[in-house]
Design an enzyme around this catalytic site. Structure first.
Site, mmCIF file in Angstrom:
data_model
loop_
_atom_site.group_PDB
_atom_site.id
_atom_site.type_symbol
_atom_site.label_atom_id
_atom_site.label_comp_id
_atom_site.label_asym_id
_atom_site.label_seq_id
_atom_site.Cartn_x
_atom_site.Cartn_y
_atom_site.Cartn_z
ATOM 1 N N ASP A 162 -10.171 -5.830 -0.882
ATOM 2 C CA ASP A 162 -9.205 -5.252 0.058
ATOM 3 C C ASP A 162 -9.953 -4.691 1.267
ATOM 4 O O ASP A 162 -10.758 -3.770 1.121
ATOM 5 C CB ASP A 162 -8.418 -4.140 -0.655
ATOM 6 C CG ASP A 162 -7.204 -3.679 0.123
ATOM 7 O OD1 ASP A 162 -6.946 -4.226 1.213
ATOM 8 O OD2 ASP A 162 -6.511 -2.770 -0.370
ATOM 9 N N ASP B 205 0.821 -1.216 0.000
ATOM 10 C CA ASP B 205 0.000 0.000 0.000
ATOM 11 C C ASP B 205 0.852 1.262 0.000
ATOM 12 O O ASP B 205 1.527 1.555 0.985
ATOM 13 C CB ASP B 205 -0.902 0.017 1.230
ATOM 14 C CG ASP B 205 -2.013 -1.005 1.134
ATOM 15 O OD1 ASP B 205 -2.787 -0.940 0.163
ATOM 16 O OD2 ASP B 205 -2.098 -1.870 2.019
#
Ligand code: DX5
Ligand code: ZN
Length: 224
Positions: free
Chosen positions: A177, A37
């Site tokens: 996610d 991320d």
């Protein structure tokens, strides 16, 4: 028989000093790619993982990396980041200048190209880009932080994306996610998910030495 669900462990959910041990556990298990991320403090109110962290991962493993750009300038970032053949890379199309062009840029690097959809971002992006898309990253939570709860409309949105993707003439993965607990994961897979990012609510909650065992239990729980 359908393919096994793809598991993508989220690197931001570990503590930095645990990275070598976690990466060894990822290599020992059956992960599709390491979810990475990038957060810029603009698209999301948080800062996470950048170029040095990516270099650190590369120094430890040749597993594919799944770069998730939570940033307002994906058009530029995708050009400067070390994205390699076999990797995955997604970005948020509503803050991109030219989403279609970015998908082409990612594919030119030999990587799998994806759009990441936050809650409230319309599925129509998937329709418009279908021919240059390899996956859709569907956020079950607002982007920016681990440990959140799935938003109520998520499963319905997944089903709508699955319906659009079924019209593609090439394989397109649907990866969820956020908050992919075993209970949620079963429902997400039933709604069309083919991959799951796993973090603090599942496989990265007990430390690196439990990852391999937890992955096996998790797969059984989803399939059973
Ligand atoms: C967000 C990240 C993580 C991940 C965390 O893009 O990839 O937040 O979802 O997993 P959970 O939701 O289990 O803490
Ligand atoms: Zn992510």
């Amino acid at each position: 028989m359908s393919e096994p669900v793809k598991i993508l462990p989220s690197l931001m959910c570990e503590r930095p000093w645990e990275m070598p041990e976690y990466v060894a556990a990822f290599e020992e298990s059956h992960v599709a790619a390491i979810h990475f991320d990038v957060m810029d403090g603009h698209y999301v109110p948080n800062l996470m993982l950048g170029t040095d962290d990516l270099a650190a991962v590369r120094s430890l493993t040749s597993l594919p990396v799944d770069v998730h750009l939570m940033a307002t300038n994906p058009d530029d970032l995708v050009r400067i980041l070390d994205i390699r053949a076999g990797d995955w890379c997604s970005f948020h199309p509503e803050v991109a200048l030219q989403p279609y062009r970015i998908l082409q840029d990612i594919r030119e690097k030999g990587a799998r190209a994806g759009v990441a959809l936050s809650p409230a971002v319309p599925v129509s992006y998937v329709e418009e880009c279908l021919e240059v898309l390899d996956f859709v990253l569907v956020m079950a939570v607002n982007p920016g932080f681990a440990g959140q709860k799935m938003v109520p409309g998520h499963l319905g949105k997944l089903a709508r994306i699955a319906s659009v993707v079924s019209g593609a003439d090439h394989p397109v993965d649907i990866v969820v996610d956020g908050n992919t607990t075993p209970e949620h994961a079963r429902a997400m897979v039933a709604a069309g998910a083919t991959g799951l990012v796993v973090g603090t609510s599942t496989l990265l909650k007990e430390g690196p030495d439990r990852f391999v065992a937890l992955e096996q239990e998790y797969r059984k729980a989803i399939e059973g």
